[in-house]
Design an enzyme around this catalytic site. Structure first.
Site, PDB file in Angstrom:
ATOM      1  N   ASP A 129     -57.146 -30.473  30.907  1.00 17.00           N
ATOM      2  CA  ASP A 129     -56.090 -31.297  30.119  1.00 17.00           C
ATOM      3  C   ASP A 129     -56.423 -32.489  29.522  1.00 17.00           C
ATOM      4  OD1 ASP A 129     -53.461 -30.898  30.894  1.00 17.00           O
ATOM      5  OD2 ASP A 129     -53.401 -32.304  32.326  1.00 17.00           O
ATOM      6  N   HIS A 189     -45.012 -36.296  25.408  1.00 20.60           N
ATOM      7  CA  HIS A 189     -44.725 -35.442  26.360  1.00 20.60           C
ATOM      8  C   HIS A 189     -44.061 -36.524  27.516  1.00 20.60           C
ATOM      9  CE1 HIS A 189     -46.247 -32.191  29.416  1.00 20.60           C
ATOM     10  NE2 HIS A 189     -45.624 -33.383  30.301  1.00 20.60           N
ATOM     11  N   LEU A 190     -42.773 -36.322  27.800  1.00 15.80           N
ATOM     12  CA  LEU A 190     -41.999 -37.270  28.633  1.00 15.80           C
ATOM     13  C   LEU A 190     -41.468 -36.506  29.527  1.00 15.80           C
ATOM     14  CD1 LEU A 190     -39.866 -38.956  25.820  1.00 15.80           C
ATOM     15  CD2 LEU A 190     -42.153 -39.564  26.726  1.00 15.80           C
ATOM     16  N   GLY A 191     -42.090 -36.496  31.115  1.00 14.79           N
ATOM     17  CA  GLY A 191     -41.572 -35.951  32.195  1.00 14.79           C
ATOM     18  C   GLY A 191     -41.737 -36.721  33.345  1.00 14.79           C
ATOM     19  N   ASN A 192     -41.987 -35.952  34.573  1.00 11.24           N
ATOM     20  CA  ASN A 192     -42.301 -37.035  35.525  1.00 11.24           C
ATOM     21  C   ASN A 192     -43.687 -37.836  35.349  1.00 11.24           C
ATOM     22  OD1 ASN A 192     -41.727 -37.997  38.265  1.00 11.24           O
ATOM     23  ND2 ASN A 192     -43.226 -36.463  39.015  1.00 11.24           N
ATOM     24  N   GLY A 193     -44.478 -37.221  34.746  1.00 20.08           N
ATOM     25  CA  GLY A 193     -45.579 -38.185  34.040  1.00 20.08           C
ATOM     26  C   GLY A 193     -45.294 -38.076  32.671  1.00 20.08           C
ATOM     27  N   ARG A 266     -32.486 -38.177  35.995  1.00 24.13           N
ATOM     28  CA  ARG A 266     -31.338 -37.606  35.974  1.00 24.13           C
ATOM     29  C   ARG A 266     -30.548 -38.629  36.925  1.00 24.13           C
ATOM     30  NH1 ARG A 266     -32.956 -31.503  36.528  1.00 24.13           N
ATOM     31  NH2 ARG A 266     -34.507 -32.700  37.457  1.00 24.13           N
ATOM     32  N   GLU A 315     -37.268 -32.735  26.392  1.00 26.01           N
ATOM     33  CA  GLU A 315     -36.764 -31.552  26.219  1.00 26.01           C
ATOM     34  C   GLU A 315     -34.969 -31.552  26.420  1.00 26.01           C
ATOM     35  OE1 GLU A 315     -38.754 -28.100  28.054  1.00 26.01           O
ATOM     36  OE2 GLU A 315     -40.591 -28.921  27.380  1.00 26.01           O
ATOM     37  N   ASN A 316     -34.606 -32.415  27.449  1.00 24.60           N
ATOM     38  CA  ASN A 316     -33.191 -32.349  27.833  1.00 24.60           C
ATOM     39  C   ASN A 316     -32.637 -33.420  27.925  1.00 24.60           C
ATOM     40  OD1 ASN A 316     -33.431 -29.561  29.207  1.00 24.60           O
ATOM     41  ND2 ASN A 316     -35.232 -30.395  30.500  1.00 24.60           N
TER      42      ASN A 316
HETATM   43  P1  AMP Z   1     -41.241 -32.552  34.244  1.00 24.79           P
HETATM   44  O1  AMP Z   1     -42.148 -33.522  34.886  1.00 24.79           O
HETATM   45  O2  AMP Z   1     -41.752 -32.249  32.702  1.00 24.79           O
HETATM   46  O3  AMP Z   1     -40.841 -31.461  34.812  1.00 24.79           O
HETATM   47  O4  AMP Z   1     -39.975 -33.542  33.967  1.00 24.79           O
HETATM   48  C1  AMP Z   1     -39.131 -33.986  34.973  1.00 24.79           C
HETATM   49  C2  AMP Z   1     -38.201 -35.140  34.418  1.00 24.79           C
HETATM   50  O5  AMP Z   1     -37.362 -34.640  33.375  1.00 24.79           O
HETATM   51  C3  AMP Z   1     -37.376 -35.766  35.513  1.00 24.79           C
HETATM   52  O6  AMP Z   1     -37.416 -37.191  35.614  1.00 24.79           O
HETATM   53  C4  AMP Z   1     -36.113 -35.271  35.246  1.00 24.79           C
HETATM   54  O7  AMP Z   1     -34.949 -35.921  35.584  1.00 24.79           O
HETATM   55  C5  AMP Z   1     -36.129 -35.056  33.799  1.00 24.79           C
HETATM   56  N1  AMP Z   1     -35.120 -34.066  33.160  1.00 24.79           N
HETATM   57  C6  AMP Z   1     -35.013 -32.895  33.577  1.00 24.79           C
HETATM   58  N2  AMP Z   1     -33.716 -32.286  33.158  1.00 24.79           N
HETATM   59  C7  AMP Z   1     -33.260 -33.335  32.577  1.00 24.79           C
HETATM   60  C8  AMP Z   1     -31.812 -33.761  31.850  1.00 24.79           C
HETATM   61  N3  AMP Z   1     -30.760 -32.583  31.635  1.00 24.79           N
HETATM   62  N4  AMP Z   1     -31.615 -34.928  31.516  1.00 24.79           N
HETATM   63  C9  AMP Z   1     -32.211 -35.988  31.816  1.00 24.79           C
HETATM   64  N5  AMP Z   1     -33.339 -35.761  32.312  1.00 24.79           N
HETATM   65  C10 AMP Z   1     -33.928 -34.616  32.693  1.00 24.79           C
END
Ligand code: AMP
Length: 378
Positions: A129, A189-193, A266, A315-316
């Site tokens: 990574d 890259h925007l997710g949980n991390g 969310r 992405e979302n």
């Molecule tokens: P990951 O770590 O890449 O799986 O991303 C998780 C994050 O993506 C969490 O904070 C989710 O709330 C957010 N997420 C997933 N789908 C959506 C959505 N439709 N709208 C807003 N946030 C989302």
């Protein structure tokens, strides 16, 4: 890998804990969820192989069809600058890195050893990574600390999510139809991390995560950047140990800590829509930090051609992208609100002719790992 199609996806959870399970999702067949005792990684890998070769819901006829195994490995330190065929020496080096990645590298090594044990002779590849970020110049990766600490312990910025930043930067160059060597790209890259990378000519120039994944943006439960002096203050005034402060910064901060609602965007969005002021604040802070780093990285590269959003939020989260892009008109971003109404699909979200283009690109770390593995064992 002949056509890069996915045969099956899966997940093993709660290894060594009560309620352990395997989820196996074969393409074109029904999903299987198997609850069974999974005391260790060897049992877990064996279970995965049994699912892949099962007469009813399997996707290959026997283990003999497996030519190689690719492993996502979190920390390659300064030792590993690219994906690597695994041998005893490589495992030895990875074990040395446990000192700086105590949470992530030990289970990674367990997984590799379990595969070696169950599939002796099958080549194993480690995809790090951190590797993609190894091109960063010293000025980006050295901290303003006594230099000896870098020499003695390897305290420096490493950066994470490298496989994802590499995939989406290469993919966006492909979509635009320009060699990556000619592009300045900022990948979010925007997710949980979450992390952002500045990529000039295909090489990472800087990234927001640091020595650990704690640095940079506000995340689900991680604080991101804070004044380091706060740590001493909290320890003294809240009577916390250093481990408790570490947990506070990694597990109790970010969206969760600011909003008091959830680590999941969310849920925070729902609370904000109902008028919760701290949930609104968490979102505002998250967006503001993204803008801050995009601005900083554009300046650092003396320009930017393309910005990419990826991972769960990137992405979302339509509103996150809209809020961030609204602050980027000064860079020459001509945002397309209509095009932005998209979740989980490749799409340009700027208008034709926009000086800086912005794309949504679903990340695909597994494909990257599979490609590196195939290439190395050929
Ligand atoms: P990951 O770590 O890449 O799986 O991303 C998780 C994050 O993506 C969490 O904070 C989710 O709330 C957010 N997420 C997933 N789908 C959506 C959505 N439709 N709208 C807003 N946030 C989302």
């Amino acid at each position: 890998m002949t056509d890069e199609s996915v045969l099956a996806k899966g997940l093993v959870e709660r290894i060594g804990l009560e309620g352990s399970l395997l989820t196996h999702r074969p393409e074109n067949k029904e999903k299987q969820v198997i609850y069974t005792d999974i005391p260790n990684h060897s049992v877990a890998i064996k279970l995965v192989l049994d699912a892949l070769t099962d007469a009813n819901y399997g996707v290959i006829s026997s283990m003999k069809e497996i030519d190689a195994v690719g492993h996502r490995t979190v920390h390659g330190g300064s030792t590993f600058t690219k994906s690597t065929l695994i041998n005893d020496k490589v495992i030895e080096e990875m074990e040395k890195l446990v000192a700086i990645a105590p949470l992530h590298n030990p289970p990674g090594i367990l997984g590799i050893k379990a595969c070696e044990q169950i599939m002796p002779g099958v080549p194993q590849v480690a995809v790090f990574d951190t590797a993609f970020h190894q091109t960063m110049p010293e000025a980006s990766y050295i901290y303003g600390l006594p230099y000896e600490l870098y020499e003695k312990y390897g305290i420096r910025r490493y950066g994470f999510h490298g496989t994802s930043h590499r995939y989406v930067s290469q993919r966006v160059a492909e979509i635009i139809g320009k060699p990556i060597e000619e592009l300045k790209i900022i990948t979010c890259h925007l997710g949980n991390g979450s992390s952002i990378a500045a990529i000039d000519g295909g090489k990472v120039m800087d990234t927001t995560m640091g020595f650990t994944p704690l640095e940079g943006l506000i995340m689900g439960t991680r604080s991101g950047n804070v004044d380091p002096a706060i740590i001493k203050f909290i320890m003294q005034n809240e009577h916390l140990t250093i481990d408790q402060v570490d947990e506070l910064l990694n597990k109790k901060s970010g969206f969760l800590g600011i909003s008091g609602v959830s680590s999941d965007l969310r849920n925070v969005e729902e609370a904000a829509a109902q008028g919760n002021p701290r949930a609104k604040l968490a979102i505002e802070m998250f967006n503001q930090r993204i803008v801050r780093f995009i601005g900083a990285f554009a300046a650092q590269m003396n320009g930017v051609d393309v910005i990419v959003f990826t991972a769960g939020i990137g992405e979302n989260a339509i509103e996150t992208r809209e809020a961030v892009c609204a602050k980027l008109t000064f860079l020459g971003v001509d945002f397309d609100r209509e095009a932005n109404q998209v979740r989980g699909q490749e799409r340009e979200i700027t208008k034709p002719g926009s000086k800086v283009k912005i794309f949504v690109i679903p990340t695909n770390e597994e494909l990257m790992i599979a490609r590196d593995t195939a290439q190395l064992v050929k």
